[in-house]
Motif scaffolding. Sequence first.
Motif, PDB file in Angstrom:
ATOM      1  N   ALA A 184       0.504  -1.404  -0.150  1.00 53.60           N
ATOM      2  CA  ALA A 184      -0.154  -0.073   0.091  1.00 53.60           C
ATOM      3  C   ALA A 184       0.705   1.237   0.207  1.00 53.60           C
ATOM      4  CB  ALA A 184      -0.843  -0.101   0.751  1.00 53.60           C
ATOM      5  N   ASP A 185       0.269   2.336   0.266  1.00 51.88           N
ATOM      6  CA  ASP A 185       1.370   4.026   0.089  1.00 51.88           C
ATOM      7  C   ASP A 185       0.282   4.671   0.213  1.00 51.88           C
ATOM      8  OD1 ASP A 185       3.196   5.172  -1.185  1.00 51.88           O
ATOM      9  OD2 ASP A 185       1.692   6.048  -3.393  1.00 51.88           O
ATOM     10  N   PRO A 186       0.517   5.139   1.566  1.00 54.39           N
ATOM     11  CA  PRO A 186       1.405   4.941   2.384  1.00 54.39           C
ATOM     12  C   PRO A 186       2.065   3.143   2.738  1.00 54.39           C
ATOM     13  CG  PRO A 186       0.906   6.497   3.469  1.00 54.39           C
ATOM     14  CD  PRO A 186       0.142   6.230   2.722  1.00 54.39           C
ATOM     15  N   SER A 187       2.525   2.428   2.499  1.00 56.56           N
ATOM     16  CA  SER A 187       2.627   1.564   3.112  1.00 56.56           C
ATOM     17  C   SER A 187       2.341   1.109   5.072  1.00 56.56           C
ATOM     18  CB  SER A 187       4.606   0.103   3.031  1.00 56.56           C
ATOM     19  OG  SER A 187       4.796   0.932   4.299  1.00 56.56           O
ATOM     20  N   ASN A 188       1.768   0.207   5.572  1.00 61.69           N
ATOM     21  CA  ASN A 188       0.973  -0.132   6.998  1.00 61.69           C
ATOM     22  C   ASN A 188       2.356  -0.798   7.710  1.00 61.69           C
ATOM     23  OD1 ASN A 188       0.070  -0.073   9.309  1.00 61.69           O
ATOM     24  ND2 ASN A 188      -2.225  -0.366   8.924  1.00 61.69           N
ATOM     25  N   ALA A 189       3.412  -0.835   7.241  1.00 65.50           N
ATOM     26  CA  ALA A 189       4.120  -2.066   8.018  1.00 65.50           C
ATOM     27  C   ALA A 189       3.829  -2.508   8.799  1.00 65.50           C
ATOM     28  CB  ALA A 189       5.217  -1.451   7.763  1.00 65.50           C
ATOM     29  N   LYS A 190       3.960  -2.077  10.291  1.00 70.08           N
ATOM     30  CA  LYS A 190       3.543  -2.526  11.496  1.00 70.08           C
ATOM     31  C   LYS A 190       2.115  -3.561  11.947  1.00 70.08           C
ATOM     32  CE  LYS A 190       3.115  -2.209  16.534  1.00 70.08           C
ATOM     33  NZ  LYS A 190       1.796  -3.200  16.676  1.00 70.08           N
ATOM     34  N   GLU A 191       1.316  -3.134  10.943  1.00 71.04           N
ATOM     35  CA  GLU A 191       0.293  -4.309  10.967  1.00 71.04           C
ATOM     36  C   GLU A 191       0.325  -5.055   9.800  1.00 71.04           C
ATOM     37  OE1 GLU A 191      -4.629  -3.858  11.104  1.00 71.04           O
ATOM     38  OE2 GLU A 191      -3.627  -2.240  10.072  1.00 71.04           O
ATOM     39  N   ALA A 192       1.415  -5.066   8.585  1.00 67.47           N
ATOM     40  CA  ALA A 192       1.753  -5.616   8.308  1.00 67.47           C
ATOM     41  C   ALA A 192       2.467  -7.238   8.386  1.00 67.47           C
ATOM     42  CB  ALA A 192       2.382  -5.273   6.996  1.00 67.47           C
ATOM     43  N   ILE A 193       3.487  -6.703   9.223  1.00 67.57           N
ATOM     44  CA  ILE A 193       4.144  -7.671   9.721  1.00 67.57           C
ATOM     45  C   ILE A 193       3.498  -8.483  11.270  1.00 67.57           C
ATOM     46  CG2 ILE A 193       6.153  -8.504  11.621  1.00 67.57           C
ATOM     47  CD1 ILE A 193       7.131  -7.384   8.902  1.00 67.57           C
ATOM     48  N   VAL A 220      11.775  -3.384   6.119  1.00 63.92           N
ATOM     49  CA  VAL A 220      10.079  -2.978   7.598  1.00 63.92           C
ATOM     50  C   VAL A 220      11.183  -3.477   8.764  1.00 63.92           C
ATOM     51  CG1 VAL A 220       8.339  -3.766   8.047  1.00 63.92           C
ATOM     52  CG2 VAL A 220       9.193  -3.903   6.012  1.00 63.92           C
ATOM     53  N   LEU A 221      11.408  -4.559   8.630  1.00 63.43           N
ATOM     54  CA  LEU A 221      12.279  -5.267  10.423  1.00 63.43           C
ATOM     55  C   LEU A 221      13.514  -4.528  10.681  1.00 63.43           C
ATOM     56  CD1 LEU A 221      10.515  -8.009  10.562  1.00 63.43           C
ATOM     57  CD2 LEU A 221       9.866  -6.077  11.600  1.00 63.43           C
ATOM     58  N   HIS A 222      14.578  -4.373  11.749  1.00 55.56           N
ATOM     59  CA  HIS A 222      15.962  -4.286  11.118  1.00 55.56           C
ATOM     60  C   HIS A 222      16.191  -5.599  11.251  1.00 55.56           C
ATOM     61  CE1 HIS A 222      15.805  -0.682  13.671  1.00 55.56           C
ATOM     62  NE2 HIS A 222      15.191  -0.723  14.465  1.00 55.56           N
ATOM     63  N   GLN A 223      17.462  -5.965  10.331  1.00 56.80           N
ATOM     64  CA  GLN A 223      18.393  -7.093   9.695  1.00 56.80           C
ATOM     65  C   GLN A 223      18.795  -7.842  10.662  1.00 56.80           C
ATOM     66  OE1 GLN A 223      21.407  -6.784   7.538  1.00 56.80           O
ATOM     67  NE2 GLN A 223      20.556  -7.481   5.147  1.00 56.80           N
ATOM     68  N   ASN A 224      17.937  -9.457  10.814  1.00 58.55           N
ATOM     69  CA  ASN A 224      18.603 -10.129  11.722  1.00 58.55           C
ATOM     70  C   ASN A 224      18.753 -11.035  10.122  1.00 58.55           C
ATOM     71  OD1 ASN A 224      18.509 -12.394  13.623  1.00 58.55           O
ATOM     72  ND2 ASN A 224      17.313 -11.062  14.798  1.00 58.55           N
ATOM     73  N   LEU A 225      19.857 -12.053  10.403  1.00 60.20           N
ATOM     74  CA  LEU A 225      19.990 -12.798   8.973  1.00 60.20           C
ATOM     75  C   LEU A 225      19.559 -14.292   9.828  1.00 60.20           C
ATOM     76  CD1 LEU A 225      23.085 -11.747   7.571  1.00 60.20           C
ATOM     77  CD2 LEU A 225      20.391 -11.441   6.045  1.00 60.20           C
TER      78      LEU A 225
END
Length: 344
Positions: A184-193, A220-225
């Motif tokens: 979506a524009d703008p993205s709803n990152a928190k709810e998406a996760i 969207v999240l902090h990188q965590n390999l």
Amino acid sequence: MKQKTWPYKSCSHQFTGLPFINKPNKKSTKDRQTRQLNFTSKSSSSSSSSFLSSSKCKEPDFSSLPYDVLARIASSFSLPNLQSASLVCRGWRDALRPLREAMLFLKWGKRFKHGRGGVKPNLKKALDSFLKGAARGSTMAMVDAGLIYWEMGKKEEGIAWYRKAAELGNPAGQCNLGISYLQADPSNAKEAIDWLYQASVAGSVRAQYQLALCWHQGRVLHQNLQEAARWYLRAAEGGYVRAMYNTSLCYASGQGLVQSHRLARKWMKKAADRGHSKAQFEHGLGLFSVREMMKAVVYLELATRAGETAAAHVKDVIVQQLSATSRDRAMHLADNWCALPSTR
């Protein structure tokens, strides 16, 4: 944008150890038989009365569940599970009738959408069937209706149906809703996760793959390999072919997983055998490196046909080193190759 029974606690009788018995005489045997008959008649009457009293008040009556609760539980059922639940009692049979009707609308919707079962593709009729199924409570019909709306460019309507299915616990609806919020524009990152995580825990391999991408890319999240590799592996084990390819790369590079070339080759072959073109190219190169020329040509040919142009040059180099018989055999294998089933 694809039961566990609960334990039944019954009233168990307590058994005591039997005493040692001396050698019986005729009189004691007769007295014992008389006492046994009296005991049996008393215990049977008392146990039957206790059973009747316990069955009246102690055991929960699941058939008396309210319709809205029953419909919420069964809204994500497949047709076989829905039919089995309908056999529990007359109350459940009547209450689940709308959902059984919804499954018929879902079936016809898929026929109209994909042109199956002797009908021509008709997106309008497909949407109408899905909406009728959704109105009767089927979360699967809600997801399909949302997908058609999304493909038609009516994204708000699509998201609305995804949300209805997601709130009723459908993993596909949760996954599609999460992906929709990311796009979506703008993205709803928190709810998406949040929705992707719920779907992932519920077993949606597509959601697991998308969640892994979010951890891997750090978008969207902090990188965590480590988290990314963990979810890639879970999705790969569930049959998601893209996750198989990424899992192979994680094992090969040691990113998020302990480096293992053996496991990297294993997952690369799994992805290649399920039609992943880049995996076919990579696996073909791996076979070439260990001098398995004919097998390498088969996978490189498959990759070339799937659009991997770089595979064609390597294949041509190898073909020149093969006999005519081996070349013909490799082409025959490529012509008759069928991908193993997978979740895309």
